[in-house]
Design a protein around this motif. Structure first.
Motif, PDB file in Angstrom:
ATOM      1  N   MET A  22       0.673  -1.231   0.028  1.00 61.06           N
ATOM      2  CA  MET A  22      -0.003   0.064   0.004  1.00 61.06           C
ATOM      3  C   MET A  22       0.907   1.268   0.247  1.00 61.06           C
ATOM      4  N   VAL A  23       0.500   2.353  -0.576  1.00 63.11           N
ATOM      5  CA  VAL A  23       1.055   3.416  -0.674  1.00 63.11           C
ATOM      6  C   VAL A  23       0.163   4.603   0.368  1.00 63.11           C
ATOM      7  N   TRP A  24       1.038   5.145   1.101  1.00 60.11           N
ATOM      8  CA  TRP A  24       0.514   6.044   2.123  1.00 60.11           C
ATOM      9  C   TRP A  24       1.233   7.499   1.760  1.00 60.11           C
ATOM     10  N   ASP A  25       0.626   8.538   1.926  1.00 60.30           N
ATOM     11  CA  ASP A  25       1.127   9.929   2.125  1.00 60.30           C
ATOM     12  C   ASP A  25       1.999   9.816   3.427  1.00 60.30           C
ATOM     13  N   ARG A  26       3.165  10.563   3.563  1.00 60.39           N
ATOM     14  CA  ARG A  26       3.754  10.429   4.831  1.00 60.39           C
ATOM     15  C   ARG A  26       3.223  11.205   6.046  1.00 60.39           C
ATOM     16  N   ALA A  27       2.585  12.279   5.636  1.00 64.64           N
ATOM     17  CA  ALA A  27       1.727  13.193   6.372  1.00 64.64           C
ATOM     18  C   ALA A  27       0.782  13.888   5.603  1.00 64.64           C
ATOM     19  N   GLU A  28      -0.356  14.448   6.393  1.00 61.59           N
ATOM     20  CA  GLU A  28      -1.452  15.069   5.553  1.00 61.59           C
ATOM     21  C   GLU A  28      -1.966  16.015   6.777  1.00 61.59           C
ATOM     22  N   ILE A  29      -2.096  17.210   6.469  1.00 60.35           N
ATOM     23  CA  ILE A  29      -2.919  18.283   7.211  1.00 60.35           C
ATOM     24  C   ILE A  29      -4.366  18.608   6.402  1.00 60.35           C
ATOM     25  N   ALA A  50       4.359  16.717  17.812  1.00 58.73           N
ATOM     26  CA  ALA A  50       4.096  16.073  19.220  1.00 58.73           C
ATOM     27  C   ALA A  50       3.723  14.574  19.045  1.00 58.73           C
ATOM     28  N   ARG A  51       3.033  14.135  18.004  1.00 57.79           N
ATOM     29  CA  ARG A  51       2.771  12.737  17.869  1.00 57.79           C
ATOM     30  C   ARG A  51       4.034  12.212  17.231  1.00 57.79           C
ATOM     31  N   ILE A  52       4.828  12.739  16.315  1.00 54.05           N
ATOM     32  CA  ILE A  52       5.987  12.144  15.686  1.00 54.05           C
ATOM     33  C   ILE A  52       7.213  12.082  16.793  1.00 54.05           C
ATOM     34  N   GLY A  53       7.011  13.001  17.711  1.00 55.49           N
ATOM     35  CA  GLY A  53       8.258  13.024  18.754  1.00 55.49           C
ATOM     36  C   GLY A  53       9.594  12.966  18.372  1.00 55.49           C
ATOM     37  N   LYS A  54      10.179  12.006  18.891  1.00 54.08           N
ATOM     38  CA  LYS A  54      11.654  12.006  18.586  1.00 54.08           C
ATOM     39  C   LYS A  54      11.883  10.493  17.851  1.00 54.08           C
ATOM     40  N   LYS A  55      10.951  10.209  17.181  1.00 52.54           N
ATOM     41  CA  LYS A  55      11.081   9.064  16.292  1.00 52.54           C
ATOM     42  C   LYS A  55      12.297   9.204  15.132  1.00 52.54           C
ATOM     43  N   ALA A  56      12.963   8.050  15.078  1.00 52.39           N
ATOM     44  CA  ALA A  56      14.369   8.129  14.432  1.00 52.39           C
ATOM     45  C   ALA A  56      14.554   7.854  13.060  1.00 52.39           C
ATOM     46  N   GLY A  57      13.300   7.361  12.480  1.00 55.30           N
ATOM     47  CA  GLY A  57      13.411   6.875  10.836  1.00 55.30           C
ATOM     48  C   GLY A  57      13.374   7.928   9.902  1.00 55.30           C
ATOM     49  N   SER A  58      13.901   7.471   8.661  1.00 56.64           N
ATOM     50  CA  SER A  58      13.804   8.593   7.594  1.00 56.64           C
ATOM     51  C   SER A  58      12.438   9.191   7.291  1.00 56.64           C
ATOM     52  N   ASP A  59      11.425   8.552   7.239  1.00 57.66           N
ATOM     53  CA  ASP A  59      10.129   9.113   7.149  1.00 57.66           C
ATOM     54  C   ASP A  59       9.899  10.287   8.084  1.00 57.66           C
ATOM     55  N   ALA A  60       9.984   9.926   9.427  1.00 55.60           N
ATOM     56  CA  ALA A  60       9.790  10.823  10.351  1.00 55.60           C
ATOM     57  C   ALA A  60      10.587  12.075  10.385  1.00 55.60           C
ATOM     58  N   ALA A  61      11.902  11.957   9.798  1.00 52.23           N
ATOM     59  CA  ALA A  61      12.713  12.984   9.519  1.00 52.23           C
ATOM     60  C   ALA A  61      12.389  13.901   8.454  1.00 52.23           C
ATOM     61  N   LEU A  62      11.858  13.094   7.499  1.00 53.26           N
ATOM     62  CA  LEU A  62      11.083  14.013   6.196  1.00 53.26           C
ATOM     63  C   LEU A  62       9.852  14.744   6.691  1.00 53.26           C
TER      64      LEU A  62
END
Length: 87
Positions: free
Chosen positions: A1-8, A59-71
């Motif tokens: 499945m393909v997901w957007d990384r983030a959406e507002i 706040a919800r992403i917090g300090k996640k270390a993955g590459s998606d979170a960084a983007l």
């Protein structure tokens, strides 16, 4: 499945207040919901709704270390650094 990384999403409620939703999918973890009054997320202006959505995602992403979170965090910082993003 393909997901957007983030959406507002930002929509105006029938009473004139602004509502938002903030969803993300990062490194096999995520959270998603659609904008709507049942969540009780209201702001007086569109700019405030966007600001609160950015704050919520941070706040919800917090300090996640993955590459998606960084983007996603990079995108959120770009939104905050651009005053036009909230107009």
């Amino acid at each position: 499945m393909v997901w957007d990384r983030a959406e507002i999403e930002v929509h105006r409620h029938e009473d004139g207040m602004w509502m938002w939703s903030a969803s993300f999918m990062a490194d096999s973890e995520g959270s998603s919901y659609r904008v709507g009054p049942k969540w009780g997320k209201f702001a007086e202006t569109r700019e405030d709704a966007l600001f609160f959505a950015v704050e919520e995602l941070e706040a919800r992403i917090g300090k996640k270390a993955g590459s998606d979170a960084a983007l996603i965090l990079k995108w959120l910082n770009a939104l905050k650094d651009n005053p036009e993003a909230f107009k």
